[in-house]
Design an enzyme around this catalytic site. Structure first.
Site, PDB file in Angstrom:
ATOM      1  N   ASP A   1       0.851  -1.175   0.000  1.00 26.05           N
ATOM      2  CA  ASP A   1       0.000   0.000   0.000  1.00 26.05           C
ATOM      3  C   ASP A   1       0.892   1.232   0.000  1.00 26.05           C
ATOM      4  OD1 ASP A   1      -2.320   1.837   0.517  1.00 26.05           O
ATOM      5  OD2 ASP A   1      -3.324  -0.062   0.927  1.00 26.05           O
TER       6      ASP A   1
ATOM      7  N   HIS B   1      -2.835   3.141  -4.610  1.00 27.18           N
ATOM      8  CA  HIS B   1      -2.264   2.663  -3.350  1.00 27.18           C
ATOM      9  C   HIS B   1      -0.831   2.160  -3.562  1.00 27.18           C
ATOM     10  CE1 HIS B   1      -5.722   3.131  -0.717  1.00 27.18           C
ATOM     11  NE2 HIS B   1      -6.495   2.649  -1.686  1.00 27.18           N
TER      12      HIS B   1
ATOM     13  N   GLU C   1      -9.717   2.824  -5.444  1.00 29.14           N
ATOM     14  CA  GLU C   1      -9.360   4.197  -5.065  1.00 29.14           C
ATOM     15  C   GLU C   1      -8.176   4.745  -5.861  1.00 29.14           C
ATOM     16  OE1 GLU C   1     -11.006   4.302  -0.484  1.00 29.14           O
ATOM     17  OE2 GLU C   1      -8.954   3.636  -0.800  1.00 29.14           O
TER      18      GLU C   1
END
Length: 485
Positions: A131, A202, A269
């Site tokens: 991440d 990420h 995202e």
């Protein structure tokens, strides 16, 4: 017992357990199914396969009492009821996602969680390995991923603004041999370990290690460090061929370690502002003939869907991999709500249900001001227990067969120690385990069984779970801000 069995027949009487356990396979019972018979002469377990025998042993362990969950025997032989139990799981994917990227959990903690999953008949451990805040898997051809990407200089304390900081450097990673050990240990317990390598969002920890992976024509990628705070991040991978080759190299080494059919590539995202401003990204969109930035992400996901399929593997990703269209064979882990899972199933894709409204275990369990770093919305034990894996719109239709099962997700932005992970995870993971294993659900019965026996089992396993009356003093973290939805 937890999870509750499909059928149970008490044959009268009970007595000290003789200790002999006989086991055999009868494929006619079906995958992971078992029949357990306990009598004066010991126990017989007949499994539809070896996994069924293993789950039968877990039920026998429950019958033997809480002390059977300790690492060494104490007391005399347990008294067990003489029963016959026939049981089989409701779903084939009964998972738990553990985020070791935001806060690293050392190997012994992961192995402990494998044991906890096995005790609850869960069969998938999804490891969130990369991440923005950390890269946790050794990749030999790209050593800077761990030399640079596996640690950050500080960590945000809780949520909120202005941010509070813990100035201790935080980090760690698993060597490939560590991960091979985890995979083998899990396999002995009939648990599949699914790795997650995030693409294309990420990814700031990877870009900090190898700046050429970022969008260097619109930002100063050399200035990026491993991210120290939480939240959605605009720094995403570029879509150039060298970046694709880089991640193919990463995945080649990941596939060497993880035999799982499924490989998770994140896909969630991914803010596309940099792509919109990047001449290189816009030229790539034109070159590939895709419509826009969503189409560019879809093209990347399709690329890796095909790349994995060519190696006998299957891609799984979060909701957002639907944006711009999804390649045949890709599986959706539906996290925002049920809608993405419903759409994916109706379009012919397999689905794993994990909606944040029901099974995000990092969310707070009550409005009690003592809850440690409250986050998300209140999600009680009963809320988790009443989670329905198959949405009503799919129930009773052929599309329902596309629902492989479900998993509970434990994100660790504000769970910085294994003790905190325990508190957030248990006993709600017990409720989840019953939902995905058992065919019939009764919350009042579940509560009675928790209080009568299962809390004592968690105590025996050393789990620092949340008590029914709320957090204990040492489980709170006063003064650290949280957030609510």
């Amino acid at each position: 017992m937890v999870p509750s069995p499909r059928t149970i027949e008490y044959r009268g009487g009970s007595g000290p357990f003789g200790g002999e356990v006989r086991a055999r396979v009868d494929p006619g019972l079906g995958n992971e199914a078992y029949r357990l018979t306990v009598g004066a002469d010991g126990a017989e377990i007949v499994g539809g396969d070896e996994a069924g025998i293993f789950w039968g042993r877990q039920t026998l362990r429950q019958l033997l009492g809480p002390d059977a969950f300790r690492r060494a025997a104490i007391g005399g032989p347990p008294v067990v009821p003489y029963v016959t139990i026939e049981d089989a799981p409701r779903f084939g994917w009964r998972g738990f996602m553990l985020d070791v990227a935001r806060h690293f959990m050392p190997k012994d903690g992961v192995l402990r969680y494998v044991d906890l999953l096995a005790a609850h008949k869960l069969n998938v451990l999804h490891l969130h390995l990369t991440d923005d805040q950390g890269w946790r898997v050794e990749i030999e051809r790209y050593p800077r991923l761990t030399e640079v990407g596996s640690w950050r200089r500080r960590s945000q304390r809780g949520w909120g603004w202005p941010a509070q900081w813990d100035y201790r450097p935080h980090g760690g990673f698993y060597t490939k041999d560590d991960l091979r050990e985890i995979v083998a240990y899990a396999a002995q317990r009939h648990i599949t370990v699914v790795p997650e390598i995030d693409i294309p969002g990420h990814s700031q920890a990877a870009i900090a290690a190898y700046p050429e992976l970022g969008n260097g024509d619109v930002i100063d990628v050399a200035a990026l460090e491993v991210k120290t705070d939480w939240g959605v991040n605009p720094n995403v991978l570029n879509a150039e061929e060298p970046t694709l080759r880089f991640y193919e190299g990463v995945l080649e080494e990941v596939l060497e370690v993880f035999p799982s059919t499924f490989v998770h590539i994140g896909g969630d995202e991914c803010l596309k502002d940099q792509w919109r401003r990047s001449p290189a990204a816009q030229a790539r969109i034109d070159e590939l003939g895709v419509e826009d930035e969503d189409g560019l992400q879809s093209w990347i996901i399709r690329h890796f869907t095909g790349w994995l399929a060519g190696r006998g593997r299957r891609l799984v990703g979060w909701d957002e991999i639907l944006e711009g269209g999804l390649a045949e064979g890709a599986t959706v882990a539906s996290w925002k709500n049920y809608e993405a899972g419903i759409i994916a199933a109706e379009e012919g894709h397999d689905v794993v249900m994990c909606p944040r409204s029901a099974v995000y275990l990092d969310y707070r369990e009550s409005e009690d001001p003592g809850e440690p770093v409250p986050s998300g919305k209140v999600t009680t034990l009963e809320d988790v227990y009443r989670f329905e894996v198959v949405p009503p719109r799919l129930a009773g239709t052929p599309h329902a067969e596309r629902v492989l099962g479900a998993q509970a997700n434990m994100w660790t932005e504000v769970a910085e120690t294994p003790q905190r992970v325990d508190y957030q995870t248990f006993p709600r993971l017990v409720a989840f385990a019953e939902v995905v294993w058992s065919h019939e659900h009764d919350f009042e019965s579940f509560q009675r069984r928790l209080h009568a026996a299962h809390y004592a089992r968690l105590d025996a396993m050393g789990v620092d779970y949340r008590r029914p009356d709320g957090p204990r003093p040492w489980q709170s973290r006063p003064g650290i801000p949280g957030y609510s939805r």
